[in-house]
Design an enzyme around this catalytic site. Sequence first.
Site, mmCIF file in Angstrom:
data_model
loop_
_atom_site.group_PDB
_atom_site.id
_atom_site.type_symbol
_atom_site.label_atom_id
_atom_site.label_comp_id
_atom_site.label_asym_id
_atom_site.label_seq_id
_atom_site.Cartn_x
_atom_site.Cartn_y
_atom_site.Cartn_z
ATOM 1 N N GLU A 1 0.783 -1.167 0.010
ATOM 2 C CA GLU A 1 0.064 -0.040 -0.023
ATOM 3 C C GLU A 1 0.767 1.163 -0.058
ATOM 4 O O GLU A 1 0.633 2.223 -0.610
ATOM 5 C CB GLU A 1 -0.858 -0.062 1.106
ATOM 6 N N ASP A 2 2.006 1.302 0.734
ATOM 7 C CA ASP A 2 2.756 2.242 1.048
ATOM 8 C C ASP A 2 4.055 2.762 0.398
ATOM 9 O O ASP A 2 4.643 3.721 0.566
ATOM 10 C CB ASP A 2 2.883 2.580 2.497
#
Length: 732
Positions: free
Chosen positions: A81-82
């Site tokens: 996600e990051d």
Amino acid sequence: MAKSDIMTIDDILEKAGQYLTEEDTAFIRQAFEFAEQAHADQFRKSGEPYIIHPVQVAGILTELEMDAETIAGGFLHDVVEDTDVSIESIEEAFNHEVAMLVDGVTKLGKIKYKSKEAIQAENHRKMFVAMAKDIRVILIKLADRLHNMRTLKHLPPEKQRRISNETLEIFAPLAHRLGISTIKWELEDTALRYLNPQQYYRIVQLMKQKRDQRESYIEEVMNEVSQQLKEMNIDADLSGRPKHLYSIYRKMMKQNKQFNEIYDLLAVRILVNSIKDCYAVLGIIHTCWKPMPGRFKDYIAMPKPNLYQSLHTTVIGPKGDPLEVQIRTKEMHDIAEYGIAAHWAYKEGKRVNNDKKSFEEKLTWFREILDWQNDTHDAEEFMESLKVDLFSDMVYVFTPKGDVIELPSGSVPLDFAYKIHTEIGNKTIGAKINGKMEPLDYQLKNGDIIEVMTSKHSYGPSQDWLKITQTSQAKNKIKQFFKKQRREENIIKGKEAVDKEIRDLSFEPKDVLTQENLERVYEKFNFSNEEDMYAAVGYQGITAALISTRLTDKLRKSKEKQDLEQTIEEVKTEVKNKKPQKRDSGVKVEGVDNLLVRLSKCCNPVPGDRIVGYITKGRGVSVHRADCPNAQTEEAKQRFLHVDWEDNRTDQKQYHVDLEISGYDRRGLVNEVLQAVNETKTNITYVNGRSDRNKMAFIQITILIHNTGHLRKIVERIKQITDVYTVTRTLQ
Ligand code: MN
């Protein structure tokens, strides 16, 4: 699990080393290193290096004694996600299972939750479980949420409230239902602190004030119980039961009670080695103090759906206050604290096997546990849905407003539309999925946001919809639409069309629509009743004209026959009443007088026609039209006489002429022909009619005329009649 403790990677490896193999521990370390590298240079809102968060998440999972894949998943849960790292590279670096867990957590992170009514919260929870596919994804997500709650103070107040709400409505209930009460309590207490700080700190204050008093009281109770247990030779751990702020808060709210009135403020927990000891301890407690009626619960014989087992009783304690006692084995206690996670560890003998088969076995085992569970309706329902969602096929999608709708997997936007409202379904013309137009047979995926496009002008469902919809609800409503709503409309429309058509044919519907006649016609067209027939006309499966022609055919035939017979009768009567004509041909023969002149019957010449004459044996001069075939014979040519019409006759002699009129065979044609002739004041001496298979009518009439000018007028007049094709002067 103490909230304040920050775990280091070494703490985690040490804890993991207590129950996992060296190989597994190395695997976990590798996951940490991977995550540390991926999150390098990233920081949290608190200003700490980002890697602290995944380390704490992995730490929580290690305390739950989860398997190596789950802990690795904890380290890696925010990587996709990051950071730029892909699921594929995680699968490459670790294995498919870890990649699947990380993928699951990433997908769950995309679900946006807006606080709604209880049913929506429940649907959200189900969507979580359905999307997770693997229960371990939920466990990672719970650990993630727990650490986020612990560090919530770094976020702005508005976010704190939103996240706390979500925690209370989605995550704490999930933790509860998986039996992980340690996580559940902490999530709830922390959420309360942000949602209702006033009440939270008030309860904290009250508990502090009472603590000394309470602790000495509990100590007194524990001393007395310990004495008895020693005599009975039962080995047990005694403790005052920890208090959970949120449960006190809820009881105060729900039961509208003051802080002092909550029973389980005073509570003792006794942990023993065997189930036999549990019941023995219960006996001792009930001997020492008087049990309060209706407060004894045997969750050992009847475990809670979330696997919780324990004996509960409330007695009147040494000072006359209610005292709650919980008795259970140490293993039951682990399950009470760690729920499904503890079962995981126990079932595998604290040693988790990585291969796929053992995972399947775990799922089977989990399902079996769910199968024999039976408790309150609500819990039962959840377990039922958990089962369905985990092991079979449901799909959870959003309305544009953020409500979650549950549908069987394979559902299409139409299923969604009908689930929202029948009228929306019936008027659907298209669907936007996640903002993009998709066909109506698009297969919905978990988390899709669906916007149904409708139109007032929609014709309603099409037959194809029955094939592409998945839910029986949608199918039934589509069928209903065809069968009922539209059908009634169509019957009315169809009947109106048939009535109008009958009137156009100059009949009265009530004369035509006899039961017998209707039956004859709908059977002829293979309908099972008149309503089906009208409905078919209504939706234009068959024309009203066809039905009406059939319905009126009998009446029409008998009426036409009647009409014709009547007309002919009239003409005959008319002819009969006329005086016989004077025998005078009106033809002069050149150079010869007083010859008997006869107008031939074969071609009926009339003044104005070009005529020829020839002498016949004993019958005088026979006059034919110049073009009559009978005047073209060799014999006739040899005997030609020059003949002509007498000029300026004043007696208005009349001559027979035969006409044949052809036209479209319709009712009333004969009448109109006769009427047209009558209008020219011309007498008719003969009428006959026939029609052929091609709906061609042939009408023969014989009329009395003065000359060809007169005849032309009549012919012109007849030709003006609608549906008349030709008018021919015929030979006999
Ligand atoms: Mn996270």
